[in-house]
Design a protein around this motif. Structure first.
Motif, PDB file in Angstrom:
ATOM      1  N   LEU A 193       0.828  -1.213   0.000  1.00 47.93           N
ATOM      2  CA  LEU A 193       0.000   0.000   0.000  1.00 47.93           C
ATOM      3  C   LEU A 193       0.861   1.261   0.000  1.00 47.93           C
ATOM      4  O   LEU A 193       0.535   2.251  -0.675  1.00 47.93           O
ATOM      5  N   TRP A 194       1.950   1.229   0.757  1.00 47.49           N
ATOM      6  CA  TRP A 194       2.847   2.381   0.764  1.00 47.49           C
ATOM      7  C   TRP A 194       3.465   2.605  -0.609  1.00 47.49           C
ATOM      8  O   TRP A 194       3.598   3.754  -1.071  1.00 47.49           O
ATOM      9  N   CYS A 195       3.855   1.515  -1.287  1.00 48.06           N
ATOM     10  CA  CYS A 195       4.419   1.638  -2.630  1.00 48.06           C
ATOM     11  C   CYS A 195       3.395   2.240  -3.592  1.00 48.06           C
ATOM     12  O   CYS A 195       3.711   3.132  -4.400  1.00 48.06           O
ATOM     13  N   GLY A 196       2.160   1.731  -3.506  1.00 48.02           N
ATOM     14  CA  GLY A 196       1.114   2.259  -4.375  1.00 48.02           C
ATOM     15  C   GLY A 196       0.803   3.718  -4.097  1.00 48.02           C
ATOM     16  O   GLY A 196       0.637   4.524  -5.027  1.00 48.02           O
ATOM     17  N   ALA A 197       0.730   4.078  -2.808  1.00 51.30           N
ATOM     18  CA  ALA A 197       0.430   5.464  -2.442  1.00 51.30           C
ATOM     19  C   ALA A 197       1.542   6.409  -2.888  1.00 51.30           C
ATOM     20  O   ALA A 197       1.280   7.508  -3.402  1.00 51.30           O
TER      21      ALA A 197
ATOM     22  N   CYS B 283      12.103   0.370  -4.459  1.00 53.05           N
ATOM     23  CA  CYS B 283      10.688   0.736  -4.552  1.00 53.05           C
ATOM     24  C   CYS B 283      10.484   2.247  -4.433  1.00 53.05           C
ATOM     25  O   CYS B 283       9.513   2.798  -4.967  1.00 53.05           O
ATOM     26  N   PHE B 284      11.395   2.926  -3.737  1.00 47.32           N
ATOM     27  CA  PHE B 284      11.316   4.384  -3.633  1.00 47.32           C
ATOM     28  C   PHE B 284      11.673   5.049  -4.962  1.00 47.32           C
ATOM     29  O   PHE B 284      11.046   6.032  -5.383  1.00 47.32           O
ATOM     30  N   LEU B 285      12.675   4.535  -5.648  1.00 48.29           N
ATOM     31  CA  LEU B 285      13.141   5.149  -6.895  1.00 48.29           C
ATOM     32  C   LEU B 285      12.291   4.761  -8.103  1.00 48.29           C
ATOM     33  O   LEU B 285      12.286   5.477  -9.115  1.00 48.29           O
ATOM     34  N   LEU B 286      11.577   3.618  -8.004  1.00 51.22           N
ATOM     35  CA  LEU B 286      10.840   3.110  -9.163  1.00 51.22           C
ATOM     36  C   LEU B 286       9.846   4.112  -9.748  1.00 51.22           C
ATOM     37  O   LEU B 286       9.814   4.300 -10.984  1.00 51.22           O
ATOM     38  N   PRO B 287       8.995   4.770  -8.956  1.00 54.91           N
ATOM     39  CA  PRO B 287       8.028   5.707  -9.549  1.00 54.91           C
ATOM     40  C   PRO B 287       8.687   6.824 -10.346  1.00 54.91           C
ATOM     41  O   PRO B 287       8.139   7.263 -11.376  1.00 54.91           O
ATOM     42  N   PHE B 288       9.840   7.299  -9.904  1.00 55.34           N
ATOM     43  CA  PHE B 288      10.536   8.354 -10.648  1.00 55.34           C
ATOM     44  C   PHE B 288      10.982   7.860 -12.031  1.00 55.34           C
ATOM     45  O   PHE B 288      11.090   8.651 -12.972  1.00 55.34           O
ATOM     46  N   GLN B 289      11.237   6.551 -12.147  1.00 58.73           N
ATOM     47  CA  GLN B 289      11.709   5.988 -13.407  1.00 58.73           C
ATOM     48  C   GLN B 289      10.578   5.786 -14.416  1.00 58.73           C
ATOM     49  O   GLN B 289      10.778   5.922 -15.625  1.00 58.73           O
ATOM     50  N   ILE B 290       9.381   5.457 -13.952  1.00 58.95           N
ATOM     51  CA  ILE B 290       8.307   5.015 -14.849  1.00 58.95           C
ATOM     52  C   ILE B 290       7.179   6.024 -15.002  1.00 58.95           C
ATOM     53  O   ILE B 290       6.287   5.809 -15.827  1.00 58.95           O
ATOM     54  N   VAL B 291       7.178   7.092 -14.219  1.00 58.61           N
ATOM     55  CA  VAL B 291       6.033   8.008 -14.234  1.00 58.61           C
ATOM     56  C   VAL B 291       5.849   8.684 -15.588  1.00 58.61           C
ATOM     57  O   VAL B 291       4.705   8.943 -16.013  1.00 58.61           O
ATOM     58  N   ASP B 292       6.919   8.945 -16.292  1.00 57.48           N
ATOM     59  CA  ASP B 292       6.794   9.647 -17.572  1.00 57.48           C
ATOM     60  C   ASP B 292       6.080   8.790 -18.609  1.00 57.48           C
ATOM     61  O   ASP B 292       5.334   9.306 -19.450  1.00 57.48           O
ATOM     62  N   SER B 293       6.287   7.502 -18.575  1.00 53.82           N
ATOM     63  CA  SER B 293       5.678   6.608 -19.569  1.00 53.82           C
ATOM     64  C   SER B 293       4.341   6.021 -19.117  1.00 53.82           C
ATOM     65  O   SER B 293       3.494   5.679 -19.952  1.00 53.82           O
ATOM     66  N   LEU B 294       4.117   5.917 -17.804  1.00 51.24           N
ATOM     67  CA  LEU B 294       2.899   5.286 -17.309  1.00 51.24           C
ATOM     68  C   LEU B 294       1.861   6.270 -16.792  1.00 51.24           C
ATOM     69  O   LEU B 294       0.677   5.931 -16.706  1.00 51.24           O
ATOM     70  N   GLY B 295       2.292   7.426 -16.389  1.00 47.78           N
ATOM     71  CA  GLY B 295       1.338   8.424 -15.906  1.00 47.78           C
ATOM     72  C   GLY B 295       0.565   7.966 -14.692  1.00 47.78           C
ATOM     73  O   GLY B 295       1.147   7.617 -13.659  1.00 47.78           O
ATOM     74  N   TRP B 296      -0.792   7.956 -14.822  1.00 48.21           N
ATOM     75  CA  TRP B 296      -1.637   7.605 -13.674  1.00 48.21           C
ATOM     76  C   TRP B 296      -1.535   6.127 -13.283  1.00 48.21           C
ATOM     77  O   TRP B 296      -2.020   5.741 -12.219  1.00 48.21           O
ATOM     78  N   TRP B 297      -0.946   5.306 -14.106  1.00 47.17           N
ATOM     79  CA  TRP B 297      -0.770   3.889 -13.774  1.00 47.17           C
ATOM     80  C   TRP B 297       0.454   3.651 -12.886  1.00 47.17           C
ATOM     81  O   TRP B 297       0.723   2.527 -12.485  1.00 47.17           O
ATOM     82  N   THR B 298       1.177   4.691 -12.571  1.00 52.92           N
ATOM     83  CA  THR B 298       2.409   4.546 -11.793  1.00 52.92           C
ATOM     84  C   THR B 298       2.151   3.914 -10.429  1.00 52.92           C
ATOM     85  O   THR B 298       2.899   3.032  -9.976  1.00 52.92           O
ATOM     86  N   GLY B 299       1.094   4.370  -9.746  1.00 55.59           N
ATOM     87  CA  GLY B 299       0.799   3.825  -8.416  1.00 55.59           C
ATOM     88  C   GLY B 299       0.494   2.347  -8.452  1.00 55.59           C
ATOM     89  O   GLY B 299       0.987   1.579  -7.626  1.00 55.59           O
ATOM     90  N   LEU B 300      -0.330   1.928  -9.427  1.00 55.53           N
ATOM     91  CA  LEU B 300      -0.696   0.511  -9.535  1.00 55.53           C
ATOM     92  C   LEU B 300       0.519  -0.348  -9.852  1.00 55.53           C
ATOM     93  O   LEU B 300       0.735  -1.405  -9.242  1.00 55.53           O
ATOM     94  N   VAL B 301       1.335   0.092 -10.814  1.00 52.18           N
ATOM     95  CA  VAL B 301       2.523  -0.677 -11.190  1.00 52.18           C
ATOM     96  C   VAL B 301       3.510  -0.738 -10.023  1.00 52.18           C
ATOM     97  O   VAL B 301       4.119  -1.788  -9.763  1.00 52.18           O
ATOM     98  N   SER B 302       3.672   0.364  -9.303  1.00 50.83           N
ATOM     99  CA  SER B 302       4.576   0.377  -8.142  1.00 50.83           C
ATOM    100  C   SER B 302       4.095  -0.605  -7.075  1.00 50.83           C
ATOM    101  O   SER B 302       4.901  -1.313  -6.458  1.00 50.83           O
ATOM    102  N   ALA B 303       2.761  -0.652  -6.878  1.00 51.93           N
ATOM    103  CA  ALA B 303       2.209  -1.590  -5.904  1.00 51.93           C
ATOM    104  C   ALA B 303       2.441  -3.031  -6.339  1.00 51.93           C
ATOM    105  O   ALA B 303       2.786  -3.898  -5.522  1.00 51.93           O
ATOM    106  N   LEU B 304       2.281  -3.326  -7.627  1.00 52.86           N
ATOM    107  CA  LEU B 304       2.501  -4.689  -8.132  1.00 52.86           C
ATOM    108  C   LEU B 304       3.959  -5.102  -8.000  1.00 52.86           C
ATOM    109  O   LEU B 304       4.258  -6.246  -7.622  1.00 52.86           O
ATOM    110  N   VAL B 305       4.865  -4.190  -8.313  1.00 52.62           N
ATOM    111  CA  VAL B 305       6.292  -4.490  -8.160  1.00 52.62           C
ATOM    112  C   VAL B 305       6.628  -4.717  -6.689  1.00 52.62           C
ATOM    113  O   VAL B 305       7.365  -5.651  -6.340  1.00 52.62           O
TER     114      VAL B 305
END
Length: 304
Positions: free
Chosen positions: A28-32, A224-246
């Motif tokens: 949940l923290w990763c997703g948030a 897990c902290f750095l992951l959203p910074f890497q993928i946010v440009d390509s995934l946009g609003w899906w970043t939280g869901l993908v971060s939670a899955l990872v």
């Protein structure tokens, strides 16, 4: 085929035995956090940093997790092999005592039954010893009350039970109820039981090195902290869901290793030690109902 598919789906979704509860907070923290980064990106804040993908290569973290899980599973499997050996040695020793020890006095059969129950008591005390529990009522029906009371004050009850079994075998040899070959064979099985106890203690008292466990957790958190910074440009609003899955994948693998590295507890993924001990008790009870061909007091009485 339909029933097998339904069973597969039920197994995949069942909470019992899984590590979902243990890692849910981390997921949940990763997703948030991923959602927060996507929100900042939506407001055109400079949060997209694809270059961070090179900070912790995925293959490095993957290899560390695989090593962690394999090491934990080796401990789990070694514990299972030790308990499988305990089962086999108890069965073999019980069979040899029941068949080979001659009964030359009326109370000899009762002493044999007591010795066989002590074999079950060895397994039960080993289970309690590995779980850090004291002697309890589970052992009360497996030995005389004097031994039960004495066992409560022992630091290592399985060793005391093994001593009583070895003492019984030596007494039967001194009374000529066993020959030297039979005594040697039984003592070897008893020694193997004690060796299995020592192997289980080695697993229990040699945990995963703390420095390795800490470093792996630190890498997991950092990745897990750095992951959203890497993928946010390509995934946009899906970043939280993908971060939670990872996070679910990585923290789940780490939690599985943590759960199975000590296989002697009560968790759903631990060894079923209660069932194993109960199986040995049923085996001994069945053996006692059989009539061995060894010389007995009743046979001598009929002959005379």
């Amino acid at each position: 085929m339909i029933a097998e598919k339904i069973k597969w789906v039920r197994t995949a979704l069942q909470p019992k035995g899984s590590v979902i509860k243990a890692i849910l907070k981390h997921v949940l923290w990763c997703g948030a956090f991923g959602f927060l980064i996507s929100l900042l990106h939506h407001f055109e804040k400079p949060v997209s940093q694809p270059i961070l993908v090179n900070v912790i290569p995925s293959i490095v973290l993957g290899l560390l997790l695989v090593f962690r899980t394999n090491t934990a599973y080796e401990r789990f499997w070694e514990g299972r092999k030790c308990w499988g050996s305990i089962v086999n040695n108890v069965r073999n020793l019980a069979r040899q005592i029941w068949v080979s020890v001659d009964e030359i006095s009326p109370e000899d059969k009762d002493k044999k039954i007591t010795a066989l129950n002590l074999l079950v008591a060895f397994a039960v005390t080993t289970k309690l010893h590995l779980r850090g529990e004291g002697v309890n009522s589970e052992l009360e029906d497996l030995m005389p009350s004097t031994k039960y009371i004495k066992l409560k004050i022992m630091n290592n009850p399985p060793i005391e039970v093994a001593f009583w079994i070895g003492d019984y075998l030596q007494q039967q040899y001194d009374r000529n109820c066993l020959n030297s070959y039979q005594l040697t064979s039984m003592q070897e099985l008893l020694n193997s039981l004690v060796d299995n106890l020592g192997a289980c203690e080695r697993i229990l008292k040699t945990p995963m090195p703390l420095a390795y466990a800490i470093h792996l957790k630190q890498l997991l958190i950092l990745y897990c902290f750095l992951l959203p910074f890497q993928i946010v440009d390509s995934l946009g609003w899906w970043t939280g869901l993908v971060s939670a899955l990872v996070g679910f994948t990585l923290f789940g693998i780490e939690a599985i290793g943590l759960e199975i590295e000590n296989p002697f507890g009560y968790d759903a993924n631990d060894l079923p030690l209660d069932a194993i001990c109960e199986t040995m008790k049923r085996n001994i009870d069945d053996l006692i109902t059989l009539t061995p061909n060894a010389r007995s007091h009743q046979q001598d009485s009929i002959t005379n």
